[in-house]
Structures are given as C-alpha cells and as structure tokens.
Write an enzyme that holds these catalytic residues in place. Sequence first.
Site, PDB file in Angstrom:
ATOM      1  N   GLY A  21       9.428   4.874 -13.571  1.00 37.83           N
ATOM      2  CA  GLY A  21      10.464   5.710 -12.991  1.00 37.83           C
ATOM      3  C   GLY A  21      11.082   5.025 -11.785  1.00 37.83           C
ATOM      4  CG  PHE A  51      16.485   9.861 -18.055  1.00 38.54           C
ATOM      5  CD1 PHE A  51      17.261   8.713 -18.109  1.00 38.54           C
ATOM      6  CD2 PHE A  51      16.792  10.914 -18.913  1.00 38.54           C
ATOM      7  CE1 PHE A  51      18.320   8.607 -18.998  1.00 38.54           C
ATOM      8  CE2 PHE A  51      17.841  10.818 -19.808  1.00 38.54           C
ATOM      9  CZ  PHE A  51      18.608   9.662 -19.856  1.00 38.54           C
ATOM     10  CD  GLU A 125      19.671  19.589  -3.855  1.00 35.83           C
ATOM     11  OE1 GLU A 125      18.494  19.314  -3.555  1.00 35.83           O
ATOM     12  OE2 GLU A 125      20.233  19.140  -4.865  1.00 35.83           O
ATOM     13  CG  HIS A 247      13.442  23.960  -9.923  1.00 35.43           C
ATOM     14  ND1 HIS A 247      14.470  24.863 -10.127  1.00 35.43           N
ATOM     15  CD2 HIS A 247      13.987  22.921  -9.247  1.00 35.43           C
ATOM     16  CE1 HIS A 247      15.578  24.376  -9.596  1.00 35.43           C
ATOM     17  NE2 HIS A 247      15.308  23.199  -9.062  1.00 35.43           N
ATOM     18  NE  ARG A 293      13.713  22.757  -5.219  1.00 36.38           N
ATOM     19  CZ  ARG A 293      13.755  21.561  -5.773  1.00 36.38           C
ATOM     20  NH1 ARG A 293      12.629  20.958  -6.115  1.00 36.38           N
ATOM     21  NH2 ARG A 293      14.908  20.958  -6.000  1.00 36.38           N
ATOM     22  CG  HIS A 354      10.564  21.016 -10.335  1.00 32.51           C
ATOM     23  ND1 HIS A 354      11.240  20.395 -11.352  1.00 32.51           N
ATOM     24  CD2 HIS A 354      11.144  20.598  -9.174  1.00 32.51           C
ATOM     25  CE1 HIS A 354      12.199  19.634 -10.852  1.00 32.51           C
ATOM     26  NE2 HIS A 354      12.149  19.723  -9.528  1.00 32.51           N
ATOM     27  NE  ARG A 389       9.993  18.163  -4.803  1.00 29.85           N
ATOM     28  CZ  ARG A 389      11.234  18.085  -5.286  1.00 29.85           C
ATOM     29  NH1 ARG A 389      12.121  17.273  -4.730  1.00 29.85           N
ATOM     30  NH2 ARG A 389      11.600  18.820  -6.301  1.00 29.85           N
ATOM     31  CG  LEU A 395      14.850  11.160  -7.100  1.00 37.89           C
ATOM     32  CD1 LEU A 395      16.299  11.405  -7.520  1.00 37.89           C
ATOM     33  CD2 LEU A 395      14.170  10.213  -8.081  1.00 37.89           C
TER      34      LEU A 395
END
Length: 541
Positions: A21, A51, A125, A247, A293, A354, A389, A395
């Site tokens: 990844g 991805f 976000e 999520h 979240r 998630h 998180r 990422l």
Amino acid sequence: MTESKSITEQHSCDILIIGAGAAGLSLALKLAPHAKVNVLSKGKLSEGSTFYAQGGVAAVFSDTDSIDSHVEDTLIAGAGLCDEEAVRFTVSNAKESMQWLIDTGVDFDTELDADGNTQFHLTREGGHSHRRILHAADATGKEIEDTLLGAVKKHKNITLMEGFNAIDLITSRKLNLPANRVLGAYVWNRTAERVETINAHFVTLATGGASKVYQYTSNPDVSSGDGIALAWRSGCRIANMEFNQFHPTCLFHADAKNFLLTEALRGEGAHLLRPDGTRFMPDFDERGELAPRDIVARAIDYEMKRLGADCMYLDISHKPKEFIIKHFPTIYRRCLLLGIDIAHQPMPIVPAAHYTCGGVMIDHHGQTDIDGLYAIGEVTYTGLHGANRMASNSLLECIVYAHASAKDIINRLPFYQTRKLATIPAWDDSRVENSDEEVVIQHNWHELRLFMWDYVGIVRTDKRLERALRRVQMLQQEIDEYYSNFKVGNNLLELRNLVQVAELIIRSAMLRKESRGLHYNLDYPEQLDNPKPTILCPQND
C-alpha cells in the site's frame, strides 16, 4: 524446523517489505537507490486499503492554518490518549511528505484563488478546525496507489511479488541463535501453492489493519491483521487494540459490498437524517455532522437501535448537482448504478469497521522490539491516533513513517550488506496432508466475524467481552489443531491471523475500565483521570 525432502524456493534481498500500500511502496521507493528490495503483496497490487481511501491526506498548506492547530485537533480527536510527541513529529513532517508525493506525480485537486493563481483545493473533514485535506476528487487513495505503483515498477532494484502470503517471520530466537533479530520470512506462493523462504537483512511490516475481523467492514478482504499477528508471534508488544474505528457512513445496499461514503461529504455540508428526514447529529454534539467519528458512529448506532431501523441516511441533495458531480464523481457514479441519484435523494448508510488505531509498537524510526524488524502504517501503534483516529491522518502517517524508516535503514545498511544472509531451514510439510474439510475454516470464519460484531463492536459490556473471549479461545484451539495437521492455504492463514488479532482486541478491551474514544463500555461509562495506552507483552503470557 527440520529440512523437508522437497526443495524449497528461496529468495534473498536486502529489505523485505510485506505489504504494497502507500506505506510499503513509499518505503520501497526511498530504499531502492541504496538496496535490493522485495515487496510482498498478498492479493492483487490494487487490492489494499490505500486504493479504496476516498477522502485525502491532512497537511498544513494554507496560510490561515498552522501545525499547532493540526496538532491540537488531533489531540482532541484522540480523546486524551495521543502521544503528543508522535503527533507533533507526524504533523511537522506532513508538508515535506506531501511534497514528495507531489514530486513523485500524485495529482491533487487544485483551484484558482481570488488573484487567479493556482492553489490546492483543500477540503475539511470531521475533527479538523481548518480546511487542510489534500485530495484527488473522491478517489485520493487510488491516485496515490497508482502513482506509487507506476514509479515502483520502473525501478530495477524493486521486485514485486504478487500473490504471496507471509506465514511467519523467521528470527534468530526461533532458530535458537543469539539475540533476537529478524532473518526473513516463510511465505505462501498462492499461484504455485507452495511455501517459499525469503532471506533479508531487514523486514518491514506494512500490512495494514485488521477490520476484516468484523462482520461489517469498509475494508477490502486483505485486511486480516496479518502483520499484527506475525509481530505478536515473534515477540513484539502490541498496544491499544481495543480502539477499532467504525466509519459512520458505509453505503447500505445489498449490491454495494464495502463501499465507503467519504467523510468529505459531511465536510462539504451533507446532513445525517433519520428515516423521517429529520437531522439527529445536533442532538448529540454541537459540532453536528463534523463531530469525530466515534461520536457520529455511536449516534447512528443509537438511532438505529432506538427506532429499530436498518439504516440511517446521508443527504447532500441540497447542494447543486454540478458541485456534487465535480467533488464526488466516484460516489455519484457508483450510487447511480445502484439506482440512487445522490443529487436528488439521500443515501442509506450504516457504520462499518474501518480503521485499526492500535497495533505493533514502534519508535519514530518505525523500529519494533525485534532488531531489524520495522513496521509502518495502519499495522502500527505510533501514538498518533490515541483513542480515535482523526480523518485523513492515516495516509499521512503511512508516508511520514515510511520516510523515517527509510532514513534509519539506509544508515544501518552498509554494515549488514558486507555480511552474509543467515541460512534459513526449508519449510517442513512432510507430516501434514491436504484438508478434506474446508467447511471447517468457512464456519469458523463466519462465527468469528459475527460474534466480534455482536460482542466487541461499537458498544460493549463486560459480559459481552467475556463471552467473546471464551469463543475465541475455543476457535484458537480448533485452528491450531487444524494448522498442525493440514497443509496451509490462504483461507487458513488469514483465519489463523484474524483469530489471534481478535483475542488481542478482546483482551485489550477487557483491560480498559473506562469509556474513551472508540472504546465504549456500558459498565464503565466514565473516563479515568490518567489514561494510559493498553500494552500487551507476549513474553508475559
């Protein structure tokens, strides 16, 4: 192990990277000018979580934003359990890491400012106080993965090994040699259906998370906690496994397996609605749909159970159609294929497992407890995420720690490149046979994921956790017996790892006598004054 009568295929390299990844490929590119690198990919190279990541990457690119603000937002989202040093390290290296991605060819979205100059389009976000999310429409992960993979394929020093499962790490301790250094790995060649060995001076785990342990997940099938299980069996400490992020918005549709609806939808004004069309998030948090979240997922779970509803709804239809198609083309097209026109109607949603916020303990160089073994990305516990998180920090963590690990490995390489690789015994499967009871694996697989969802999901109790532990221990016994008597295969290897990770999640949850972030226990609804990470040590078992 004693040597098998059959000849085992052997590979050798300077650095073995398990996982392809964003983390693994970034590390490979940084190391390739200095060493021979082998990158192991369990499935197809495009199947990893990177991805499928939609939202983007958080980094301070705006003059109105600051590193201190990004740090503060992350600490708040982490609910008092973040390691502030790790947070500041990651955030401070964010812009440089993103610039490296840009220089490598990643095409983040841009826009014109008031003076007609091109600048990055930054979205916002949940948990972020500023617009700081670099993105490529709503398919950021695909853009990053495709770009990195394209660069990797051009490099002569990188060997991509597609269709290989890591079975176990080989360490000097397992071979009764001095110290505890990693020497390589046994791997399962899925095409040839045989076990092979890979010798390496350094090994890096970049295998992603473990959300496949749950019945409902936004993750691809490869997210089976392999790296966490590999590290644990080799003697590494594991931390904070009770914090698995659900999520809030996965598309609820029979033909939409694992399809995530990015948090950027809510960042651009989408509302969460009950089946009667009324909003509910303002009843739970003053930040509404932009709350972290864990709060949003619990609110959705609560409303579904209170109303006996199969799902809630996410609605962005009050925005212009052109705006929706421009910013969310992938989601718009996918929903349209399923008969949902998001420009005119709400999307049915449910929470889904998630992101794994805990994992293998590492330092700022990505080093684990075993010499020569590194870990980067979602497989790790760095202290960045704490108890929850914050969106688009994942990422970022992959790239920052890939670069940090590369620097450390490059510094250490010259010494090891002058030394011979260790001799690794061939895999011995002379006393096992092919299984004639594949149904056993499938049954155990489904049982595991279902009781993890029911007992160790968004809301937990001591009784549920005790039931889950009893069941996982029974499964472990069955799987260990199966593993000892039959030849290995993809399903068995993944199930073996998932059951191990499930036990770590349950044990970690039982140790936390409070509710914090992603861990919510009805028997301990309050927060402790001085929270600590939950650390499990294999040598104490």
